[in-house]
Scaffold this motif. Sequence first.
Motif, PDB file in Angstrom:
ATOM      1  N   UNK A   1       0.830  -1.207   0.000  1.00 30.82           N
ATOM      2  CA  UNK A   1       0.000   0.000   0.000  1.00 30.82           C
ATOM      3  C   UNK A   1       0.865   1.258   0.000  1.00 30.82           C
ATOM      4  N   UNK A   2       1.951   1.259   0.757  1.00 32.21           N
ATOM      5  CA  UNK A   2       2.836   2.424   0.789  1.00 32.21           C
ATOM      6  C   UNK A   2       3.446   2.682  -0.584  1.00 32.21           C
ATOM      7  N   UNK A   3       3.842   1.618  -1.289  1.00 32.25           N
ATOM      8  CA  UNK A   3       4.372   1.784  -2.657  1.00 32.25           C
ATOM      9  C   UNK A   3       3.302   2.314  -3.588  1.00 32.25           C
ATOM     10  N   UNK A   4       2.085   1.773  -3.455  1.00 37.07           N
ATOM     11  CA  UNK A   4       0.992   2.229  -4.319  1.00 37.07           C
ATOM     12  C   UNK A   4       0.666   3.696  -4.057  1.00 37.07           C
ATOM     13  N   UNK A   5       0.693   4.101  -2.789  1.00 37.24           N
ATOM     14  CA  UNK A   5       0.428   5.506  -2.456  1.00 37.24           C
ATOM     15  C   UNK A   5       1.504   6.409  -3.047  1.00 37.24           C
ATOM     16  N   UNK A   6       2.754   5.970  -3.002  1.00 38.76           N
ATOM     17  CA  UNK A   6       3.853   6.764  -3.561  1.00 38.76           C
ATOM     18  C   UNK A   6       3.682   6.914  -5.069  1.00 38.76           C
ATOM     19  N   UNK A   7       3.335   5.813  -5.745  1.00 39.33           N
ATOM     20  CA  UNK A   7       3.122   5.871  -7.197  1.00 39.33           C
ATOM     21  C   UNK A   7       1.938   6.767  -7.539  1.00 39.33           C
ATOM     22  N   UNK A   8       0.869   6.691  -6.743  1.00 41.15           N
ATOM     23  CA  UNK A   8      -0.287   7.555  -6.970  1.00 41.15           C
ATOM     24  C   UNK A   8       0.103   9.014  -6.801  1.00 41.15           C
ATOM     25  N   UNK A   9       0.892   9.312  -5.786  1.00 39.18           N
ATOM     26  CA  UNK A   9       1.325  10.681  -5.547  1.00 39.18           C
ATOM     27  C   UNK A   9       2.091  11.219  -6.751  1.00 39.18           C
ATOM     28  N   UNK A  10       2.978  10.411  -7.291  1.00 37.24           N
ATOM     29  CA  UNK A  10       3.762  10.845  -8.442  1.00 37.24           C
ATOM     30  C   UNK A  10       2.882  11.000  -9.677  1.00 37.24           C
ATOM     31  N   UNK A  11       1.935  10.086  -9.854  1.00 30.93           N
ATOM     32  CA  UNK A  11       1.076  10.148 -11.038  1.00 30.93           C
ATOM     33  C   UNK A  11       0.150  11.358 -10.999  1.00 30.93           C
ATOM     34  N   UNK A  12      -0.430  11.629  -9.827  1.00 26.71           N
ATOM     35  CA  UNK A  12      -1.374  12.744  -9.725  1.00 26.71           C
ATOM     36  C   UNK A  12      -0.675  14.067  -9.980  1.00 26.71           C
ATOM     37  N   UNK A  13       0.549  14.192  -9.527  1.00 30.04           N
ATOM     38  CA  UNK A  13       1.264  15.459  -9.636  1.00 30.04           C
ATOM     39  C   UNK A  13       2.205  15.487 -10.823  1.00 30.04           C
ATOM     40  N   UNK A  14       1.808  14.790 -11.880  1.00 34.06           N
ATOM     41  CA  UNK A  14       2.602  14.765 -13.098  1.00 34.06           C
ATOM     42  C   UNK A  14       2.393  16.043 -13.905  1.00 34.06           C
ATOM     43  N   UNK A  15       3.244  16.276 -14.880  1.00 35.81           N
ATOM     44  CA  UNK A  15       3.178  17.490 -15.702  1.00 35.81           C
ATOM     45  C   UNK A  15       2.050  17.402 -16.717  1.00 35.81           C
TER      46      UNK A  15
END
Length: 359
Positions: A323-337
């Motif tokens: 879940x922590x990895x998935x949250x990190x990936x979601x954070x990066x995806x949401x705040x993409x350019x």
Amino acid sequence: MPKKAIIVGGGIGGLAAAVHLQASDWDVEVRERAPAPPGTGTSLGLWPGALRALDQLGVGRTAREQARPAARGNFLRADGRLIGNVDFAGLRRRTGDTVHVIARPALLTTLTAALDGGALRYGHHVTDVRALTDCCDVVIAADGLRSRARSVLFGEAYRPRYSGVTAWHGTVDLDTEAISETWGQRARFGVTPRAGGHSNWFACAPAPERIPAPGGDLAALHRHFGSWHPGVRQVLDRVAEGGGSGISRNDLYDLAGPLPSYASGRIALIGDAAHAMTPDLGRGACEALIDGVTLARELTARTRVEDALNAYDAARRRPTQRLARAARLMNRAVHTSRPLAPVRNAAMRCFLAVSRPPA
């Protein structure tokens, strides 16, 4: 003579473990460094797994009465167009429950009320959990994101790591039944229902760590979100009516690396101390609750403390680290350019259409 547990940290996970152990005739002492319980705080979502954990503690009904069930879950674009819906109806069919949103102080009060008087002690700061093992059978470290216990046991390689994103949040006098999250260019804005005809809101955007926003937080919110769809602007208008006095801000962190174990000797780590994650999946408090109940259940079911801690580690480390990895990936995806935002939205639309939200 009953076994004794010292729990370092009187947050959600620590209190859950304390309630379960005390009900099983353990001698429990909770040491919380804060001088008093929090009087304010925003809300959190309780998914069905966390609600089942509360049921096991005997406080599920009380928590549901103080919470508000979410009728819908929507992901939107900045212009208000729909990305996709969370299948809460399917979640209820599958689990018998849906997401309930509860104020953090209300949940803490509910858990505290289930403890016998005197177990929870405020104003106690623990610097070295290893020293506590001489006076109890087990030490449970529930001391949060900046866990001193984690540093003592595993070193600075597992310190909190800044995600590059900051979050503003607060409460407004606005009634809603749905959980909504709006995604724009490198930013997002969320609204969740709260009891009493109010709503919680949060807003996330990249920012330098621990640096005040130029012009203040209210100005920063309008710079990032002032041109978004009417639902977001309506919340910002309510925030502005209060002069921005109700705005809180927190930089978002997770751990620099996954822990090799959630136990060391007769010491166990739970909640953010074990697996701090960014709030992108809304699961941090839920997982802390489940940690506390799982650990307490193993401790009451096994003779040797070490065996119980090994069983807890085996049950909880892999799923929470996923879940922590998935949250990190979601954070990066949401705040993409901007160029990747349409791809991000399409991927989320497909995910919502074909997958089931984790209970």
